[in-house]
Scaffold this motif. Structure first.
Motif, mmCIF file in Angstrom:
data_model
loop_
_atom_site.group_PDB
_atom_site.id
_atom_site.type_symbol
_atom_site.label_atom_id
_atom_site.label_comp_id
_atom_site.label_asym_id
_atom_site.label_seq_id
_atom_site.Cartn_x
_atom_site.Cartn_y
_atom_site.Cartn_z
ATOM 1 N N MET A 1 39.141 55.096 75.352
ATOM 2 C CA MET A 1 39.960 54.911 74.148
ATOM 3 C C MET A 1 39.369 55.751 73.030
ATOM 4 O O MET A 1 38.181 55.793 72.825
ATOM 5 C CB MET A 1 39.971 53.446 73.742
ATOM 6 C CG MET A 1 40.711 53.171 72.460
ATOM 7 S SD MET A 1 40.794 51.423 72.100
ATOM 8 C CE MET A 1 39.062 51.038 72.006
ATOM 9 N N ARG A 2 40.241 56.419 72.301
ATOM 10 C CA ARG A 2 39.783 57.232 71.185
ATOM 11 C C ARG A 2 40.520 56.821 69.932
ATOM 12 O O ARG A 2 41.718 56.565 69.962
ATOM 13 C CB ARG A 2 40.049 58.716 71.460
ATOM 14 C CG ARG A 2 39.259 59.276 72.606
ATOM 15 C CD ARG A 2 39.253 60.783 72.510
ATOM 16 N NE ARG A 2 40.608 61.313 72.421
ATOM 17 C CZ ARG A 2 41.142 62.110 73.331
ATOM 18 N NH1 ARG A 2 40.458 62.418 74.403
ATOM 19 N NH2 ARG A 2 42.353 62.587 73.176
ATOM 20 N N TRP A 3 39.799 56.743 68.865
ATOM 21 C CA TRP A 3 40.405 56.540 67.547
ATOM 22 C C TRP A 3 40.235 57.838 66.822
ATOM 23 O O TRP A 3 39.139 58.241 66.462
ATOM 24 C CB TRP A 3 39.728 55.397 66.828
ATOM 25 C CG TRP A 3 40.223 55.201 65.426
ATOM 26 C CD1 TRP A 3 39.547 55.436 64.281
ATOM 27 C CD2 TRP A 3 41.506 54.732 65.036
ATOM 28 N NE1 TRP A 3 40.310 55.130 63.202
ATOM 29 C CE2 TRP A 3 41.521 54.700 63.631
ATOM 30 C CE3 TRP A 3 42.653 54.339 65.718
ATOM 31 C CZ2 TRP A 3 42.631 54.289 62.907
ATOM 32 C CZ3 TRP A 3 43.750 53.927 64.987
ATOM 33 C CH2 TRP A 3 43.721 53.903 63.611
ATOM 34 N N ARG B 1 44.164 53.393 73.949
ATOM 35 C CA ARG B 1 44.267 52.197 74.782
ATOM 36 C C ARG B 1 45.443 51.326 74.331
ATOM 37 O O ARG B 1 46.119 50.712 75.134
ATOM 38 C CB ARG B 1 42.959 51.410 74.716
ATOM 39 C CG ARG B 1 42.934 50.178 75.564
ATOM 40 C CD ARG B 1 43.071 50.507 77.036
ATOM 41 N NE ARG B 1 41.963 51.310 77.514
ATOM 42 C CZ ARG B 1 41.857 51.737 78.758
ATOM 43 N NH1 ARG B 1 42.807 51.470 79.630
ATOM 44 N NH2 ARG B 1 40.814 52.448 79.123
ATOM 45 N N VAL B 2 45.681 51.241 73.058
ATOM 46 C CA VAL B 2 46.855 50.560 72.551
ATOM 47 C C VAL B 2 47.839 51.616 72.105
ATOM 48 O O VAL B 2 47.497 52.510 71.354
ATOM 49 C CB VAL B 2 46.500 49.636 71.372
ATOM 50 C CG1 VAL B 2 47.743 48.957 70.833
ATOM 51 C CG2 VAL B 2 45.494 48.593 71.815
ATOM 52 N N THR C 1 45.796 49.621 81.792
ATOM 53 C CA THR C 1 45.376 50.709 82.676
ATOM 54 C C THR C 1 46.389 51.825 82.524
ATOM 55 O O THR C 1 47.379 51.700 81.793
ATOM 56 C CB THR C 1 45.309 50.249 84.146
ATOM 57 O OG1 THR C 1 46.633 49.932 84.604
ATOM 58 C CG2 THR C 1 44.409 49.026 84.310
ATOM 59 N N ALA C 2 46.163 52.920 83.259
ATOM 60 C CA ALA C 2 47.053 54.067 83.130
ATOM 61 C C ALA C 2 48.496 53.720 83.471
ATOM 62 O O ALA C 2 49.433 54.304 82.925
ATOM 63 C CB ALA C 2 46.561 55.204 84.022
#
Length: 300
Positions: free
Chosen positions: A1-3, A32-33, A232-233
């Motif tokens: 996850m990247r912000w 992720r979200v 998940t993906a």
């Protein structure tokens, strides 16, 4: 996850807040979200107009959507039959012998009357409506109506209840996958679920209502369809916004976490179009109407 900070993928770029919105931080489609198109709001006073117009905490319409609108609609979350096909509450009433009306409650209409049941009436054999979550297809239909009453569809506020477990990654995930062994499927031991939101967002301010606190985001109207947990993906759990309104406050949508219906306050024409829209099942309600388990005075 990247912000990711910055627009257009520029990392680390900080911009001055515009209209009380921190436009320097946005979710991208690989987060992720899947809050694609939404940015966290750093000044939650953008929603300060709502709480003073509520009538406290409870199950009346005025506890969920603010007073002051010309009309209110209750959009029922669909049930599903034994084959997984969506079913309206009116269809359920036809099977159970109950009466469909604006304040009907699922627990009363889903079972046949204990006495004087109509011939052939049986309890509902399918699944219950989703609580606290308007399914994506229904949400899309609501948004289509709301778009016609929104001066700037790109300037809307989306509030998400802070208590959904996926925000912090509560729970675990277990996975089955093919194996070359004699066992046709092998189980991967449960792993902690990944967090649903970056920590810096979780640490942000809250929009506070009676017994409910929300994370607030800003973005286009249809970005409401992107809210959810990308576990998940290939596994995504969509989540409708708890609150949604345009910058001009001409309407407000609210999906209370304990309700199996969504409420919308707005103009009389907006409410009429919601009542007529397909595939929605919507009923007109009043600001003081009771939507608790005791609110159905017809199906007792």
């Amino acid at each position: 996850m990247r912000w990711r900070h910055g627009e257009a993928g520029v990392v680390g770029l900080r911009r001055r807040p515009r209209n009380c919105v921190d436009t320097s931080g946005q979710f991208s489609e690989d987060d992720r979200v899947s809050f694609e198109g939404l940015a966290p709001v750093t000044d939650v006073r953008a929603g300060a107009w709502i709480a003073p117009r509520l009538c406290g905490f409870g199950g009346r319409v005025c506890c969920i959507v603010p007073a002051g609108f010309a009309g209110y609609a209750r959009v029922l979350h669909p049930a599903a039959d034994e084959r997984g096909r969506l079913a309206s509450w009116a269809q359920v009433c036809q099977l159970t012998g109950r009466i469909a009306h604006p304040l009907m409650q699922w627990h009363t209409i889903s079972t046949a009357p204990p006495t004087d049941s109509p011939a052939g009436a049986v309890s509902w054999p399918g699944s219950d409506p989703k609580v606290g979550n308007l399914p994506p297809a229904m949400l899309a239909s609501v948004l289509e109506v709301l778009a016609g009453f929104t001066a700037d569809p790109g300037d809307c506020y989306h509030a998400v209840w802070e208590g959904w477990g996926w925000r912090h990654g509560d729970g675990t995930i277990g996975t089955f996958f093919p194996s070359d062994s004699s066992d046709p499927r092998r189980f991967c031991p449960p792993q902690p679920a990944p967090p649903g939101l970056p920590q810096e967002v979780l640490d942000g301010p809250r929009l506070s209502h009676p017994h409910r606190d929300y994370l607030l985001f800003h973005g286009p109207l249809r970005a409401a369809l992107s809210i959810g947990h990308q576990v998940t993906a290939d596994w995504r759990l969509p989540r409708s916004p708890s609150l949604l309104w345009p910058a001009d406050k001409s309407w407000l949508l609210a999906t209370e976490i304990d309700f199996d219906s969504t409420l919308v306050g707005g103009s009389t024409q907006l409410v009429q179009e919601l009542l007529q829209a397909t595939p929605l099942e919507a009923w007109p309600v009043g600001i003081g109407d009771d939507l608790t388990i005791d609110g159905d005075r017809i199906n007792q």
